[in-house]
Design an enzyme around this catalytic site. Structure first.
Site, mmCIF file in Angstrom:
data_model
loop_
_atom_site.group_PDB
_atom_site.id
_atom_site.type_symbol
_atom_site.label_atom_id
_atom_site.label_comp_id
_atom_site.label_asym_id
_atom_site.label_seq_id
_atom_site.Cartn_x
_atom_site.Cartn_y
_atom_site.Cartn_z
ATOM 1 N N ASP A 508 36.362 39.089 43.675
ATOM 2 C CA ASP A 508 37.459 39.900 43.211
ATOM 3 C C ASP A 508 39.005 39.132 43.364
ATOM 4 O O ASP A 508 38.964 38.182 44.434
ATOM 5 C CB ASP A 508 37.704 41.252 43.537
ATOM 6 C CG ASP A 508 38.514 42.118 42.684
ATOM 7 O OD1 ASP A 508 39.037 42.085 41.666
ATOM 8 O OD2 ASP A 508 38.610 43.354 43.362
ATOM 9 N N GLU A 511 42.521 35.191 41.367
ATOM 10 C CA GLU A 511 43.566 34.677 40.507
ATOM 11 C C GLU A 511 44.356 33.809 41.048
ATOM 12 O O GLU A 511 44.555 32.774 40.146
ATOM 13 C CB GLU A 511 44.564 35.756 39.794
ATOM 14 C CG GLU A 511 43.732 36.886 38.781
ATOM 15 C CD GLU A 511 43.137 37.902 39.655
ATOM 16 O OE1 GLU A 511 43.387 37.861 40.879
ATOM 17 O OE2 GLU A 511 41.975 38.252 39.241
ATOM 18 N N ASP A 583 41.121 46.151 35.703
ATOM 19 C CA ASP A 583 41.884 47.776 36.022
ATOM 20 C C ASP A 583 42.023 48.368 34.901
ATOM 21 O O ASP A 583 43.604 48.526 34.769
ATOM 22 C CB ASP A 583 42.920 47.417 37.212
ATOM 23 C CG ASP A 583 42.207 47.038 38.341
ATOM 24 O OD1 ASP A 583 41.076 46.704 38.444
ATOM 25 O OD2 ASP A 583 43.091 46.621 39.260
#
Ligand code: NAG
Ligand code: NAG
Ligand code: NAG
Ligand code: NAG
Length: 899
Positions: A508, A511, A583
């Site tokens: 996760d 980015e 999300d």
């Protein structure tokens, strides 16, 4: 996960609309985007009076037709009549695709610690290998160069520079049709100031060329100055364009004339809005155009911040691609159908690996399952509720103080014991590992000592920023020396996973998400391995991280297919990971939006995609939760997830009748695992979508181009209900075949809309006439426990005929690559059903039931296999006929004759 806590404080002080514009750059606030939009506007204003600044220098032309390559110097004329030389390659790739690459020929070194060249390694990360070139015939005259191969022709005009790509004599794609080509050549602010007239032409702007005025990026000194690359691409005859994820928008992309462009910049965009062109967690700069005469594709191989403008008209769709830095590298595809385009793109960037079969089952996640007891209790409750599931997930709280590769010992005293217990019912544990490493423990100390992290912009030491653990450093997946270190952290017997064989990974925040960074990510002037600026590698960086994890898991256990979920992705990520849409919120509009988002991922060769069920933020009501499960069972990646502040909502929490409805939905997914697995197998060898939009299914029917609330999974046409209080839906049939309700077996037919019943307990799903669908009908606790279960075949005849396929292997190892697999082709022709099997895999599994819809009115059946013959009972049930327990072995050829 996850939003950033700091930002949430600001958020609560601001009106909702202001949030995104406050955090994320609009085109008008982004130097390179604003400059290129300005340039395009000015060039357009001048129209035919505009004299293009780009032309090919014929003297420099070198053509190697047998090697499939052409090299020339492209000249860019400056204001004073002098020229900048650009290096240009045009090559014909195998499969009849065309590639154009443009770089600055002699760019001067400028800043210490920063590579002086334009970043040219995006392709190295994105492509599955070195693309093969294909020979062509060519001719040259004083105006143009022409290349020809198969049904294709390429016309390269010298001045103004322009490329037209034709298939069957029809122009499909045109590059630089509107003269928006713009390579911001190297120059310094001092040069610019010294003689403004030389470098800045009237149509250019210098907005934010040497410093970034956006709120959070003011520290970015843009050490290399302006260096954007931009080009316009026209899709001639196209009626719709698709692709360029990730955006929470419709499947068919929208015109951007009066809005911001679609932006590709991997960011942690918490509480993202729907129907939006804002950037999201991942980027795939691949677009597909579709018209009634064919389909074209454009793959923009650039990993910097990228903006794409779209302008639609009756005869064509014009696009404008703008990237902040890097080389210009673009691949063009022109085929008959969009499926052929994505197949060819998939060959170039790689197919999704065949998944470990457990990962196609149901995943139960939340932030967080608190401790070992919680994990085992949840597992037991699934079994008590008779609901199958395959994997339970641990979010960040399992670690000791967010130090990855550690466990919070009070809560998880013996992780191997816990994984052992999960393994008893075939279940898997998936743990999160992020790229930010908390400063001050053995793992991050080693990253600092070995210099394996992302560096500060003076190149001296590692960059420190804030994420979940507080102050952190970021391991750099671009650094080849990071791989062996990463391998050691996952090695058999190491601290995180011990020797467990049922553990897989979640990557996760890659980015990367940096709470105190501009736009919640890394400052653009940070330095990566190879001395590349973060600016140029940003969108592909997340891929370098999850690929490193994939490689480490392969070393841990070379004969197990790893499962990795990644949030950030780029073209090529599909080879090693699954993705989800980040999300989302427990609101109907997010459920609705998940469908076009998943369809888009399938359209761009990344089928292993899903959305959090039933919304990450917030608390879904029971109706919404049921509907979301009925939608989510069709996502190739099927996971429930919830925010730490949301209430517990495992399927049994809602109570009856809702729990029963969720159970039925989940069980339908498990019944259809043979279909999903076969769809993934077909993708893994040929790049076809697992879940297909109607546009890809029926490209000749322009009525379906904008339909994005229904789709096909193989032969099943599905239209989930994504609105409250709904009892029926309008289903569009794209053709005149018969379609059979998969529950009631009622038939509907006729191209066009049909009103179909959809009470809360029902998800509208129809089996298309002419197809044969394999399933497994028995309830088991997990997919692994279904391995030896017999199959049921559903046959929907169309004028007495039907065909179908089934793929089988051991489901978890790489033995299939050594040929241990079964591929069965079923065919019904009148009263005869045959299975022709290619098989090298030993399995005693049989077919226990055949359900025939719209087929022959049989009363008896004879089965033939291996020279033996036996009879099977046939029962007419009114709407359908059932062949009871015909028992042929699925891994061998057989024939069933129906009388
Ligand atoms: C063009 O091809 C030549 C020869 O393969 C190579 O040296 C050069 O780097 C290439 N230029 C670009 C812009 O790709
Ligand atoms: C990038 O360009 C440099 C300099 O032209 C060349 O040496 C290198 O091979 C290129 N890298 C790739 C991956 O094309
Ligand atoms: C680790 O090694 C042990 C002992 O050889 C073996 O039983 C176990 O399966 C291995 N685990 C993995 C993940 O390969
Ligand atoms: C099934 O029959 C085909 C020929 O029709 C043959 O090529 C194939 O090997 C057979 N499969 C098996 C498993 O024997």
């Amino acid at each position: 996960m996850h939003w950033t806590p700091f930002i949430l404080i600001w958020l609560s002080l601001l009106p909702v609309e202001a949030v995104k514009s406050f955090l994320f750059k609009k085109c008008s606030e982004s130097g390179f985007c604003s400059r290129n939009r300005h340039f395009a506007t000015e060039v357009e204003k001048l129209g035919t009076e505009y004299d293009s600044r780009y032309s090919i220098d014929l003297e420099s032309l070198k053509v190697d037709p047998s090697a499939g390559n052409l090299h020339a110097t492209l000249l860019k004329m400056l204001n004073d009549g002098s020229f900048v030389s650009l290096d240009m390659n045009i090559s014909v790739l195998e499969d009849d695709n065309l590639r154009l690459q443009i770089d600055e020929a002699d760019r001067k070194p400028v800043v210490d610690h920063v590579a002086s060249r334009r970043f040219n390694e995006t392709a190295k990360w994105a492509l599955a290998g070195q693309p093969r070139l294909q020979s062509f015939r060519h001719s040259v005259d004083s105006e143009k160069i022409t290349l020809e191969f198969h049904a294709y022709r390429v016309e390269i005009e010298l001045h103004p520079f322009k490329i037209t790509f034709l298939r069957d004599e029809k122009a499909q794609l045109v590059l630089n049709d509107r003269n928006f080509l713009n390579i911001e050549h190297y120059r310094t602010k001092e040069q610019e100031n010294a003689d403004n007239s030389i470098h800045v032409s009237p149509e250019e702007s210098t907005f934010d060329a040497y410093t970034d005025s956006f709120k959070d990026s003011r520290d970015d000194k843009l050490p290399l100055g302006p260096e954007s690359v931009a080009l316009d691409v026209s899709f001639l005859g196209a009626k719709a364009v698709y692709g360029i994820p990730e955006h929470a928008d419709s499947f068919a992309l929208k015109d951007t004339t009066d809005t911001d462009p679609y932006r590709l910049y991997n960011v942690d965009i918490f509480e993202y809005e729907t129907q939006s062109k804002y950037p999201m967690y991942g980027s795939i700069p691949f677009m597909i155009g579709l018209g009634e005469t064919g389909s074209a594709g454009v793959f923009w191989l650039n990993s910097a911040d990228t903006n794409i403008d779209i302008k639609k008209s009756a005869s064509q769709i014009q696009t404008h691609w703008i990237s902040e830095s890097g080389i210009l590298d673009i691949v063009l595809f022109a085929k008959k159908t969009p499926t052929q385009v994505v197949q060819s793109y998939s060959k170039l960037t790689g197919h999704s690996a065949l998944p470990n079969i457990f990962s196609l089952g149901y995943h139960q996640c939340r932030w967080n399952y608190n401790d070992e007891e919680d994990v085992l209790d949840i597992t037991a409750k699934f079994d008590e509720s008779l609901i199958p599931f395959d994997a339970i997930w641990l979010d960040i709280e399992y670690t000791d103080d967010k130090k990855y590769f550690t466990w919070k010992k009070e809560l998880f005293p013996d992780p191997e014991r816990m994984m052992g217990k999960l393994g008893e019912t075939g279940r898997t544990l998936i743990v999160i590992i992020d790229p930010h490493l908390k400063v001050g423990y053995d793992v991050s100390d080693a990253v600092v000592d070995k210099k394996l992290g992302i560096r500060k912009n003076d190149g001296s030491e590692l960059y420190h920023g804030h994420s979940w653990p507080g102050e952190s450093v970021w391991i750099d997946g671009m650094n080849p020396a990071a791989q062996p270190f990463w391998d050691s952290l996952f090695a058999n017997g190491s601290r995180l996973l011990g020797s467990a064989t049922n553990a897989h990974l979640w990557n996760d925040m890659n980015e990367p998400s940096i709470f105190n960074g501009p736009e919640t990510t890394a400052p653009r002037d940070l330095i990566h391995y190879g001395d590349w600026e973060h600016r140029s590698v940003h969108n592909v960086w997340g891929l370098t991280f999850h690929e490193m994890t994939y490689n480490a898991l392969i070393k841990r256990n070379p004969d197990q297919r790893p499962f990795i979920l990644t949030r950030s992705f780029y073209a090529g990520s599909q080879r090693t990971a699954a993705m989800w849409t980040g999300d989302n919120m427990a609101k109907w509009e997010y459920m609705r939006e998940s469908i076009p988002m998943v369809l888009t991922m399938n359209a761009v060769g990344f089928p292993f995609a899903g959305a959090d069920i039933a919304g990450f933020f917030g608390n879904p009501d029971k109706e919404m939760q049921v509907r979301w499960y009925q939608t989510g069972i069709w996502y190739p990646f099927f996971r429930a997830h919830a925010h730490i502040d949301s209430r517990r909502r495992e399927p049994w929490v809602a109570g009856e009748p809702y729990t029963g409805m969720m159970r039925e939905a989940i069980k339908l997914r498990y019944r259809l695992l043979p279909l999903f697995y076969t769809q993934f197998y077909k993708h893994s060898v040929s790049g076809t979508p697992v879940v297909s939009s109607l546009a890809f299914d029926s490209p000749e029917n322009a009525n379906v181009y904008t339909i994005d609330d229904q789709f096909f999974v193989g032969p099943l046409l599905v239209k989930p209900v994504t609105s409250p209080d709904t009892h029926s839906v309008r289903l569009y049939l794209p053709d005149d075949k018969p379609y059979y309700d998969f529950v009631s077996f009622e038939k509907i037919s006729g191209e066009g809309f049909h009103e179909v019943e959809a009470p809360l307990e029902k998800v509208p799903v129809f089996l298309r006439g002419g197809s044969i669908l394999p399933s497994k009908e028995r309830y088991r606790r997990s997919s692994r426990l279904m391995k030896n279960d017999p199959y049921t075949l559903y046959i929907a005849a169309d004028e007495g005929r039907a065909t179908g396929e089934l793929y089988i292997d051991d489901g978890e190892t790489f033995a299939y690559q050594r040929g241990e697999q079964v591929f069965a082709r079923f065919e019904l022709d009148g009263g005869k059903l045959t299975s022709t099997v290619e098989s090298t895999y030993e399995t005693g599994v049989r077919i226990e039931r055949i359900v025939i819809l719209g087929g022959p009115q049989a009363t008896a059946a004879t089965v033939e296999q291996d020279g033996q013959k036996w009879t099977a009972e046939v029962v007419d049930q009114g709407t359908h006929v059932v062949v009871r327990n015909p028992k042929p072995l699925v891994a061998k050829n057989w024939t069933i004759s129906l009388y």
